[in-house]
Scaffold this motif. Structure first.
Motif, PDB file in Angstrom:
ATOM      1  N   TRP A  38      -4.603  33.263 -14.929  1.00  0.00           N
ATOM      2  CA  TRP A  38      -4.768  31.874 -14.517  1.00  0.00           C
ATOM      3  C   TRP A  38      -3.923  31.586 -13.279  1.00  0.00           C
ATOM      4  O   TRP A  38      -4.418  31.042 -12.293  1.00  0.00           O
ATOM      5  CB  TRP A  38      -4.389  30.946 -15.662  1.00  0.00           C
ATOM      6  N   ALA A  39      -2.653  31.986 -13.324  1.00  0.00           N
ATOM      7  CA  ALA A  39      -1.755  31.757 -12.189  1.00  0.00           C
ATOM      8  C   ALA A  39      -2.247  32.514 -10.959  1.00  0.00           C
ATOM      9  O   ALA A  39      -2.246  31.984  -9.841  1.00  0.00           O
ATOM     10  CB  ALA A  39      -0.331  32.180 -12.545  1.00  0.00           C
ATOM     11  N   TYR A  40      -2.695  33.752 -11.151  1.00  0.00           N
ATOM     12  CA  TYR A  40      -3.225  34.553 -10.045  1.00  0.00           C
ATOM     13  C   TYR A  40      -4.462  33.885  -9.447  1.00  0.00           C
ATOM     14  O   TYR A  40      -4.603  33.782  -8.229  1.00  0.00           O
ATOM     15  CB  TYR A  40      -3.556  35.963 -10.538  1.00  0.00           C
ATOM     16  N   GLY A  41      -5.347  33.412 -10.304  1.00  0.00           N
ATOM     17  CA  GLY A  41      -6.564  32.754  -9.839  1.00  0.00           C
ATOM     18  C   GLY A  41      -6.283  31.486  -9.055  1.00  0.00           C
ATOM     19  O   GLY A  41      -7.022  31.142  -8.124  1.00  0.00           O
ATOM     20  N   HIS A  55      -9.190  30.775 -18.424  1.00  0.00           N
ATOM     21  CA  HIS A  55      -8.054  31.673 -18.621  1.00  0.00           C
ATOM     22  C   HIS A  55      -6.827  30.900 -19.110  1.00  0.00           C
ATOM     23  O   HIS A  55      -6.089  31.391 -19.971  1.00  0.00           O
ATOM     24  CB  HIS A  55      -7.727  32.431 -17.339  1.00  0.00           C
ATOM     25  N   LEU A  56      -6.615  29.701 -18.589  1.00  0.00           N
ATOM     26  CA  LEU A  56      -5.508  28.881 -19.070  1.00  0.00           C
ATOM     27  C   LEU A  56      -5.700  28.569 -20.554  1.00  0.00           C
ATOM     28  O   LEU A  56      -4.768  28.725 -21.354  1.00  0.00           O
ATOM     29  CB  LEU A  56      -5.405  27.579 -18.269  1.00  0.00           C
ATOM     30  N   GLY A  57      -6.892  28.147 -20.921  1.00  0.00           N
ATOM     31  CA  GLY A  57      -7.169  27.832 -22.320  1.00  0.00           C
ATOM     32  C   GLY A  57      -7.038  29.039 -23.222  1.00  0.00           C
ATOM     33  O   GLY A  57      -6.433  28.965 -24.305  1.00  0.00           O
ATOM     34  N   LEU A  58      -7.592  30.174 -22.797  1.00  0.00           N
ATOM     35  CA  LEU A  58      -7.494  31.398 -23.603  1.00  0.00           C
ATOM     36  C   LEU A  58      -6.047  31.829 -23.774  1.00  0.00           C
ATOM     37  O   LEU A  58      -5.627  32.203 -24.874  1.00  0.00           O
ATOM     38  CB  LEU A  58      -8.290  32.531 -22.950  1.00  0.00           C
ATOM     39  N   GLY A  59      -5.294  31.788 -22.693  1.00  0.00           N
ATOM     40  CA  GLY A  59      -3.886  32.179 -22.769  1.00  0.00           C
ATOM     41  C   GLY A  59      -3.110  31.302 -23.732  1.00  0.00           C
ATOM     42  O   GLY A  59      -2.351  31.796 -24.575  1.00  0.00           O
ATOM     43  N   ALA A  60      -3.315  30.002 -23.634  1.00  0.00           N
ATOM     44  CA  ALA A  60      -2.603  29.074 -24.510  1.00  0.00           C
ATOM     45  C   ALA A  60      -3.015  29.258 -25.973  1.00  0.00           C
ATOM     46  O   ALA A  60      -2.156  29.302 -26.866  1.00  0.00           O
ATOM     47  CB  ALA A  60      -2.865  27.636 -24.059  1.00  0.00           C
ATOM     48  N   VAL A  61      -4.306  29.387 -26.222  1.00  0.00           N
ATOM     49  CA  VAL A  61      -4.791  29.555 -27.600  1.00  0.00           C
ATOM     50  C   VAL A  61      -4.318  30.887 -28.178  1.00  0.00           C
ATOM     51  O   VAL A  61      -3.898  30.945 -29.344  1.00  0.00           O
ATOM     52  CB  VAL A  61      -6.327  29.415 -27.664  1.00  0.00           C
TER      53      VAL A  61
END
Length: 142
Positions: free
Chosen positions: A90-93, A115-121
């Motif tokens: 997410w940060a890279y994107g 990606h932010l949502g997947l990472g957090a979940v």
């Protein structure tokens, strides 16, 4: 254990998404599916930019999830490390220009927020479903 069941489900979902990325119709502009790079015009569900490499990453993440679901410890690691990987993506994107060769996977804005949502979940699953399980089955002194 709940964390192992969740790892099976998430790993299975990644496998399904990886396969769907190769299915014309589910993936729009399928004739523009590139091996890698920002030139891929194919979009999964007409929203998320995909390429052969991007689909392969989903398939790999799915297989890893299924394999790691075999143990409590590895399931938890799948979620915690996988969550960090997706937060990093997410940060890279956010940091790269999507129209340059740096966008090798490739990603678009919809991918970034997914990606932010997947990472957090994934991080949340790794922490909350793990509970207070002692995989060694030792009795604790009180």
């Amino acid at each position: 254990m709940a964390v192992q069941g969740a790892a099976l489900l998430v790993g299975g979902a990644f496998l399904v998404v990886g396969v769907l990325g190769f299915v014309p119709g589910v993936t729009t502009a399928y004739d523009e599916l590139a091996v890698a790079g920002h030139h891929s015009g194919a979009k999964l569900f007409g929203i998320f930019t995909v390429s052969w490499l991007h689909n392969a990453v989903h398939l790999l993440f799915g297989v890893v999830g299924l394999v790691m679901a075999r143990s409590y410890m590895w399931s938890r690691r799948y979620f915690l490390v996988g969550g960090l990987v997706y937060l990093g993506l997410w940060a890279y994107g956010l940091a790269i220009d999507h129209g340059t060769p740096a966008n090798a996977v490739p990603v678009n804005s919809a991918d970034n927020w997914l990606h932010l949502g997947l990472g957090a979940v994934m991080m949340l699953l790794g922490v909350t479903l793990a509970g207070r399980h002692d995989p060694t089955k030792r009795r604790r002194r009180t």
